[in-house]
Design an enzyme around this catalytic site. Sequence first.
Site, mmCIF file in Angstrom:
data_model
loop_
_atom_site.group_PDB
_atom_site.id
_atom_site.type_symbol
_atom_site.label_atom_id
_atom_site.label_comp_id
_atom_site.label_asym_id
_atom_site.label_seq_id
_atom_site.Cartn_x
_atom_site.Cartn_y
_atom_site.Cartn_z
ATOM 1 N N ASP A 162 0.867 -1.167 0.000
ATOM 2 C CA ASP A 162 0.000 0.000 0.000
ATOM 3 C C ASP A 162 0.912 1.228 0.000
ATOM 4 O O ASP A 162 2.114 1.120 0.273
ATOM 5 C CB ASP A 162 -0.892 -0.038 1.246
ATOM 6 C CG ASP A 162 -1.692 1.230 1.427
ATOM 7 O OD1 ASP A 162 -2.416 1.612 0.493
ATOM 8 O OD2 ASP A 162 -1.564 1.852 2.497
ATOM 9 N N ASP A 213 -0.149 5.210 0.852
ATOM 10 C CA ASP A 213 -0.407 6.177 1.922
ATOM 11 C C ASP A 213 -0.580 5.468 3.267
ATOM 12 O O ASP A 213 -1.372 4.539 3.396
ATOM 13 C CB ASP A 213 -1.674 6.978 1.612
ATOM 14 C CG ASP A 213 -1.585 7.695 0.281
ATOM 15 O OD1 ASP A 213 -0.959 8.757 0.223
ATOM 16 O OD2 ASP A 213 -2.134 7.170 -0.713
ATOM 17 N N ASP A 249 -1.861 -0.907 5.867
ATOM 18 C CA ASP A 249 -2.063 -0.273 7.177
ATOM 19 C C ASP A 249 -3.517 -0.229 7.635
ATOM 20 O O ASP A 249 -3.780 0.198 8.760
ATOM 21 C CB ASP A 249 -1.496 1.155 7.174
ATOM 22 C CG ASP A 249 -2.283 2.097 6.276
ATOM 23 O OD1 ASP A 249 -2.556 1.720 5.120
ATOM 24 O OD2 ASP A 249 -2.619 3.208 6.720
#
Length: 223
Positions: free
Chosen positions: A11, A13, A173
């Site tokens: 991922d 961001d 995240d």
Amino acid sequence: MRKNWDAVLFDFDGTLVDSAPDIIAALNRLLDEIGHDAVHYDTYRTRAGDGARKLLTETLIDQGTCFKEAELPVLVDRLLDHYYGLMTEKTRLYQGVPEVLEEIYNSGMALAVCTNRTSKTTKYLLSHFGLTKLFSAVVCADNVSAKKPDAAHLQEAIKSLSTAPERTVMIGDTATDVAAARNAGIKVVVVSYGYSVRPAHDLGADAVLDDFSQLPALLKVFR
């Protein structure tokens, strides 16, 4: 590094880059432009990885704004215009990211980015931080028929890397990353410092990292 995996999907961001300050600043510029109140950074930080359209839609709903669906594309474009001017003002790589990515790359594993942001902004930031050469695939919202958590997003990356799901691991995240990995049938690790509203240990990942620099050691033993 012993090679337990053929490919690692990341991922963007909240995992590799802390982009929330510039994303929220761009949002507030647009809100001021259209006569709305600014949002508080601490409240909206966890929404930074949602993508421009979702972020703007939820913000307008939060503020009780009545709007037509047909108006959104123009507003999203205006939001992105503000963001293009701010992209590298305060956005930073998380500690250890360049060194860790280089180590994984040099071990022979293929790397890919899987993000719900646009190709234009993703590739610009990868270039800005000198990371472009490390990634064999960059799969963004505008490259796929369905974004994360749909399996199609990660499956496109796996296909691009010519690897197999059982030899691929996802690093993210949020619950969206975990769901995408589960839907694609691959293992998933989450970092605890990102944009998740829920605690990382409650997301149902196969492992949790508190520090990105721990990733090479984890990949040696994680199966």
